[in-house]
Design a protein around this motif. Structure first.
Motif, short mmCIF file in Angstrom:
data_model
loop_
_atom_site.label_atom_id
_atom_site.label_comp_id
_atom_site.label_asym_id
_atom_site.label_seq_id
_atom_site.Cartn_x
_atom_site.Cartn_y
_atom_site.Cartn_z
N SER A 271 -14.03 12.73 -1.67
CA SER A 271 -12.95 13.59 -2.19
C SER A 271 -11.97 12.78 -3.03
O SER A 271 -11.52 13.23 -4.09
CB SER A 271 -12.21 14.26 -1.03
OG SER A 271 -13.05 15.14 -0.33
N GLN A 272 -11.67 11.57 -2.56
CA GLN A 272 -10.75 10.71 -3.31
C GLN A 272 -11.36 10.26 -4.62
O GLN A 272 -10.69 10.22 -5.66
CB GLN A 272 -10.37 9.50 -2.46
CG GLN A 272 -9.28 8.63 -3.06
CD GLN A 272 -7.98 9.39 -3.28
OE1 GLN A 272 -7.54 10.12 -2.40
NE2 GLN A 272 -7.38 9.25 -4.45
N THR B 35 -5.24 1.60 -2.77
CA THR B 35 -4.29 1.94 -1.70
C THR B 35 -4.72 3.21 -0.99
O THR B 35 -4.55 3.33 0.24
CB THR B 35 -2.87 2.11 -2.26
OG1 THR B 35 -2.82 3.22 -3.17
CG2 THR B 35 -2.42 0.85 -2.99
N MET B 36 -5.28 4.15 -1.73
CA MET B 36 -5.76 5.40 -1.12
C MET B 36 -6.97 5.11 -0.23
O MET B 36 -7.08 5.62 0.89
CB MET B 36 -6.13 6.41 -2.21
CG MET B 36 -4.97 6.84 -3.07
SD MET B 36 -3.68 7.65 -2.08
CE MET B 36 -2.59 8.22 -3.38
N VAL B 37 -7.89 4.30 -0.73
CA VAL B 37 -9.07 3.94 0.03
C VAL B 37 -8.67 3.16 1.28
O VAL B 37 -9.25 3.35 2.36
CB VAL B 37 -10.05 3.11 -0.83
CG1 VAL B 37 -11.18 2.55 0.02
CG2 VAL B 37 -10.62 3.96 -1.95
N ALA B 38 -7.67 2.29 1.16
CA ALA B 38 -7.20 1.51 2.30
C ALA B 38 -6.77 2.42 3.45
O ALA B 38 -7.09 2.17 4.62
CB ALA B 38 -6.05 0.59 1.88
N GLN B 39 -6.04 3.47 3.12
CA GLN B 39 -5.59 4.40 4.15
C GLN B 39 -6.76 5.15 4.78
O GLN B 39 -6.78 5.39 5.98
CB GLN B 39 -4.60 5.40 3.55
CG GLN B 39 -3.23 4.82 3.27
CD GLN B 39 -2.53 4.34 4.53
OE1 GLN B 39 -2.22 3.16 4.67
NE2 GLN B 39 -2.29 5.23 5.47
N VAL C 281 0.83 -1.21 0.00
CA VAL C 281 0.00 0.00 0.00
C VAL C 281 0.86 1.25 0.00
O VAL C 281 0.65 2.17 -0.80
CB VAL C 281 -0.96 0.00 1.21
CG1 VAL C 281 -1.58 1.39 1.41
CG2 VAL C 281 -2.05 -1.04 1.03
N ASN C 282 1.85 1.30 0.88
CA ASN C 282 2.70 2.49 0.97
C ASN C 282 3.55 2.69 -0.27
O ASN C 282 3.85 3.83 -0.65
CB ASN C 282 3.61 2.39 2.21
CG ASN C 282 2.85 2.57 3.50
OD1 ASN C 282 1.80 3.21 3.53
ND2 ASN C 282 3.37 2.03 4.58
#
Length: 217
Positions: A151-152, A101-105, A59-60
């Motif tokens: 927003s994402q 990955t953005m949603v995961a965060q 993810v990172n």
């Protein structure tokens, strides 16, 4: 005269077909990234030995890469590995991977925002860890995550324009084709495409407010 010719029926029909492609890519990518992003967010939250560390690393790594690089990789590099994707599918895959990955965060942040007392309280009533997550923690986390998720997803819609680099015939690409025929069409096309993106993204904002009201009931 220029406006009339720029906004001819043929040009508008051609542009609207491109908008359909933009919306299709966006919807599919949103659905896929929401599903996998939620799963990854839960894994990050649960701290599963070894597995969580692997997911966190992936993810990172991906979320710190340029989206355009992922689009190029899926379209140009995957065929070298025997995976042939057209522009539409390559865009969906790249955007789904990146947005997951953005949603995961975001989901992880929503889960982490739930008070420990609620978790301990539900377990003390006889719920197991999975039931606590499913019935107590996750619903609240999703509600808290709605604004950043929207927003994402709005950013996702706008980022579809990057796929013009691999000749995805979306609304942005088609506007370039139109004003490529006549440079005088450039400003009218930019104005129209701006309005179209605004309508789509504003609709997403309204949808998020509707969801928030539903969850408050």
């Amino acid at each position: 005269m220029i406006l009339a010719s720029a906004f001819s029926a043929a040009n508008l029909h051609y542009l609207m077909a491109g908008l359909g492609i933009t919306i299709a890519v966006s919807i599919i990518s949103i659905l896929i990234s929401f599903i996998f992003g939620t799963i990854f967010g839960i894994i990050l939250f649960e701290e599963i030995p070894y597995f969580t560390k692997t997911v966190r690393l992936v993810v990172n790594t991906i979320r710190n890469l340029p989206l355009l690089l992922l689009i190029f990789f899926t379209y140009f590099a995957l065929p070298k590995l025997g995976i042939q994707l057209n522009a539409f599918n390559a865009t969906v895959v790249a955007m789904s991977v990146f947005e997951s990955t953005m949603v995961a965060q975001i989901i992880f942040g929503g889960l982490a925002s739930i008070g420990v007392g609620q978790i301990e309280g539900s377990i003390s009533t006889g719920m197991n860890k999975m039931q606590t997550l499913w019935y107590i923690v996750l619903p609240q986390a999703l509600k808290n995550s709605i604004p950043p998720l929207i927003s994402q997803f709005i950013s996702l819609v706008k980022d579809t324009s990057l796929a013009t680099a691999i000749v995805l015939t979306d609304v942005m690409f088609r506007s370039q084709v139109i004003y490529g025929q006549n440079p005088n069409y450039m400003i009218p096309m930019f104005a129209l495409v701006t309005a179209l993106y605004f309508v789509v993204n504003y609709s997403l904002s309204l949808l998020s407010k509707w969801f928030e009201r539903k969850l408050e009931v």
